[in-house]
Design an enzyme around this catalytic site. Structure first.
Site, PDB file in Angstrom:
ATOM      1  N   ASP A 153      -6.585 -14.109  -2.880  1.00 48.44           N
ATOM      2  CA  ASP A 153      -5.994 -12.512  -2.753  1.00 48.44           C
ATOM      3  C   ASP A 153      -6.875 -11.529  -2.559  1.00 48.44           C
ATOM      4  O   ASP A 153      -7.569 -11.520  -3.446  1.00 48.44           O
ATOM      5  CB  ASP A 153      -4.966 -12.180  -3.728  1.00 48.44           C
ATOM      6  CG  ASP A 153      -3.497 -10.947  -3.930  1.00 48.44           C
ATOM      7  OD1 ASP A 153      -3.326 -11.184  -2.217  1.00 48.44           O
ATOM      8  OD2 ASP A 153      -4.259  -9.805  -3.415  1.00 48.44           O
TER       9      ASP A 153
ATOM     10  N   GLU B  65      -7.511 -14.162   2.139  1.00 44.28           N
ATOM     11  CA  GLU B  65      -6.975 -13.376   2.806  1.00 44.28           C
ATOM     12  C   GLU B  65      -7.729 -12.299   2.367  1.00 44.28           C
ATOM     13  O   GLU B  65      -8.849 -12.143   1.737  1.00 44.28           O
ATOM     14  CB  GLU B  65      -5.818 -12.655   1.297  1.00 44.28           C
ATOM     15  CG  GLU B  65      -4.825 -11.331   2.342  1.00 44.28           C
ATOM     16  CD  GLU B  65      -3.913 -10.877   1.753  1.00 44.28           C
ATOM     17  OE1 GLU B  65      -4.057 -10.253   2.359  1.00 44.28           O
ATOM     18  OE2 GLU B  65      -4.137 -10.459   0.420  1.00 44.28           O
TER      19      GLU B  65
ATOM     20  N   HIS C 226       5.346 -13.607   1.380  1.00 44.97           N
ATOM     21  CA  HIS C 226       6.141 -12.824   0.915  1.00 44.97           C
ATOM     22  C   HIS C 226       5.764 -11.185   1.104  1.00 44.97           C
ATOM     23  O   HIS C 226       6.282 -10.622   1.456  1.00 44.97           O
ATOM     24  CB  HIS C 226       5.566 -13.352  -0.727  1.00 44.97           C
ATOM     25  CG  HIS C 226       4.030 -12.829  -0.963  1.00 44.97           C
ATOM     26  ND1 HIS C 226       2.650 -13.485  -0.344  1.00 44.97           N
ATOM     27  CD2 HIS C 226       3.666 -11.705  -1.347  1.00 44.97           C
ATOM     28  CE1 HIS C 226       1.558 -13.104  -0.521  1.00 44.97           C
ATOM     29  NE2 HIS C 226       1.921 -11.747  -1.093  1.00 44.97           N
TER      30      HIS C 226
END
Length: 619
Positions: free
Chosen positions: A269, A305, A402
């Protein structure tokens, strides 16, 4: 088959039931007590031995699998183990000793899947099913395999405060959240997935710890670098004094998921929020640790990411293997497709609003849209690096994640607000491109349930989060007045969480079943026609776009001696009117919807998609 990852942190069960070794790194603490509670018995405290390098250790002969334990600091504060494998009483409670060798694996022959075969399905365990558990997810994943999914990506599992959370507020990196089940329940899910031919990826958060239940500040302030600030406070210490042990903690965490849970890869992330000026970035060091360990025997993938669009972190070596990241989530493609299908141009979407169809064409052909150009949304800041040298499979592309659903005030999905014909076309473009496509749970049947932002913090933090979220939307015209902001769901309310659960019965009703059939048709075309050649997608494609008619082609080099190279052609009409192409692209038909030959050539209705695969002579 048994699997365990050995690490210097936490509680390690000795062989032959010969007790447990405990280890905690806390250089600032002069003394620490281990509080041990047998499964059937009273708690007892034991002093740990401190070494000069800041480790506190204790070997306890009568400790066993299933016992509880915690650490008591000199000021009386009792905390869970930062390397706990299981915390059944949430983040403030004691840890549970786990012997990973008790689980019997049956996926002995599993070697993973090569990345070009990946079709990823992002899911949140708590809302994927009504029950919200690993066991319930295991009972559903067969339907994903039948659809054509080849990899499930689990949103973060690290233990978070309360009974519900997206997972990005985790504080115990090694403990799967107990609201989903036990560590063995997660292993059973992975074991079953491998039996169905599904890879399993896990989302990990190495840029911050959550705001509640992080006791590392109390027991080990060396974990943080106060000189480096992030949106969550002091940065994790990846490059300051005593950072070696901190780096090892996260490297072991990556290896732990891959080895002990037989996970096939990690999604890291927001690595742009990791503060690391070391000669070797932590992402690079994690890749090297994976390559030196589990990746020697099977496929192991590392997905990033990274808002900075650093193509250098996706570079390939001479053998075509990733030097660091296998692939990156491609927000550029999402943003262009979102503007094109919905017309929204607020915030960061403004960077894609000038010609969204052309922007989408560039993203499909080259991966990143921003490859060093100035971003108006970022005040003219240069963003990104050239990506045309990368294979298309270095990009994970999608219409929803999401983030892109849940960060909207009401969690609306794209099919609830976008132009239906253009949304269908955009999905087809993603699924028929050489990129690795990703669906967010429910995409496959146009789920009616929203995906809202939810959490379960203690009262004071809960109130601050709810107020902060409503204030965040105050800058948008739709939420300018207080009454409009008051309608934004409270993230801490249980009904916000339950409203986000998928309604599986919809899959068999119209119009959801029609969408499901269409998705399955696209994925079957991809599997049958494209996947055998995608290992040859070694660099960018070419593109053009005129009046919304998008044309992209990719060269797919031959990977089998004696076979020709291929050229993949994709046409899609995102214009306001139907369009005519003078000649249909050559090659075998891969997929066609809304396109038909007439006297003038190939006529494409608005929202039409047409893809062919051409053999290239002499390739």
């Amino acid at each position: 088959m048994k699997r365990a990852h050995r690490m210097p942190f936490g509680a390690t069960v000795k062989s032959d039931d010969d007790g447990v070794d405990f280890a905690l790194w806390a250089p600032s603490a002069d003394s620490i007590m281990l509080v041990h509670t047998p499964a059937a018995g009273a708690a007892a405290s034991h002093p740990m031995q401190r070494s000069a390098d800041g480790w506190h250790r204790l070997a306890l002969a009568d400790a066993r699998h299933g016992d509880s334990y915690a650490y008591r600091l000199a000021d009386g504060l009792t905390i869970p183990d930062p390397a706990s494998r299981y915390n059944p009483d949430d983040v403030h409670g004691p840890s549970r000793i786990v012997d990973p060798n008790r689980f019997e694996w049956t996926d002995t022959d599993w070697r993973g899947r090569p990345w070009h075969e990946a079709v990823v399905y992002e899911l949140h365990v708590g809302t994927f099913t009504e029950e919200g558990t690993f066991q319930a997810a295991r009972e559903r994943i067969g339907e994903l395999a039948e659809l054509g999914i080849t990899a499930i990506e689990l949103m973060p599992l690290a233990d978070f405060p309360g009974a519900r959370n997206w997972g990005y507020d985790g504080v115990l990196q090694f403990a799967p959240d107990a609201s989903y089940g036990t560590p063995d329940d997660l292993k059973a899910l992975v074991n079953a997935a491998h039996g169905l031919g599904l890879m399993v990826l896990v989302d990990v958060v190495y840029n911050h710890f959550g705001p509640e239940g992080n006791y590392l500040h109390a027991c080990c302030p060396e974990f943080f670098n106060a000189a480096e600030r992030t949106p969550w406070g002091a940065a994790i210490n990846f490059d300051g004094d005593q950072s070696r042990t901190v780096r090892d903690f996260f490297i072991h965490n990556a290896l732990y998921w891959i080895e002990e849970f037989h996970i096939d890869g990690l999604r890291m992330d927001a690595i742009h929020a990791i503060r690391d000026s070391s000669a070797k970035h932590i992402v690079q060091e994690i890749r090297e640790a994976l390559n030196a360990g589990p990746a020697r025997e099977r496929h192991v993938h590392l997905v990033l990411e990274n808002d900075a669009n650093l193509a250098s972190l996706l570079a390939r070596d001479g053998a075509g293997l990733p030097v660091a990241g296998t692939a990156q989530w491609n927000d550029d493609l999402h943003h262009a497709a979102h503007v094109l299908t919905t017309g929204e141009r607020d915030g960061y979407y403004a960077d894609y609003a000038d010609d969204p169809a052309d922007r989408l064409a560039r993203a499909l052909a080259e991966g990143f849209i921003y490859q060093g150009q100035p971003s108006a949304f970022r005040g003219g800041e240069l963003r990104g690096e050239p990506s045309t040298q990368l294979p298309s499979t270095a990009f994970v592309s999608y219409l929803q994640t999401h983030d892109q659903v849940g960060n909207r005030a009401f969690g609306e999905r794209i099919h609830a607000m976008g132009d239906p014909a253009l949304v269908r076309a955009a999905f087809a473009c993603v699924l028929l491109s050489p990129h690795v496509p990703m669906l967010f749970m429910g995409d496959e049947f146009a789920a009616s349930s929203p995906f809202l932002y939810f959490c379960d913090f203690g009262p004071e933090l809960a109130s601050a989060v709810a107020e902060g979220r409503r204030a965040e939307f105050g800058g948008f015209a739709a939420f300018a007045d207080e009454a409009a902001r008051a309608r934004i769901p409270d993230p801490n309310a249980e009904e916000t969480f339950t409203a986000s659960k998928l309604r599986w019965r919809e899959r068999g009703t119209q119009p959801h079943f029609a969408r499901l059939c269409e998705m399955q048709q696209l994925l079957e075309a991809r599997r049958r026609m494209l996947v055998p050649h995608l290992a040859g997608a070694r660099h960018a494609g070419s593109h053009r776009c005129e009046n919304g008619l998008l044309q992209v082609q990719w060269e797919l080099a031959s990977t089998v001696a004696g076979e020709p190279a291929r050229r993949l052609h994709l046409l899609a009409n995102f214009g306001a009117q139907s369009a005519t192409q003078a000649a249909a692209p050559p090659g075998a038909l891969v997929y066609s919807s809304g396109a038909a030959a007439d006297a003038a050539g190939l006529r494409l209705e608005r929202g039409a998609v047409h893809a062919t695969l051409e053999d290239v002579a002499g390739g």
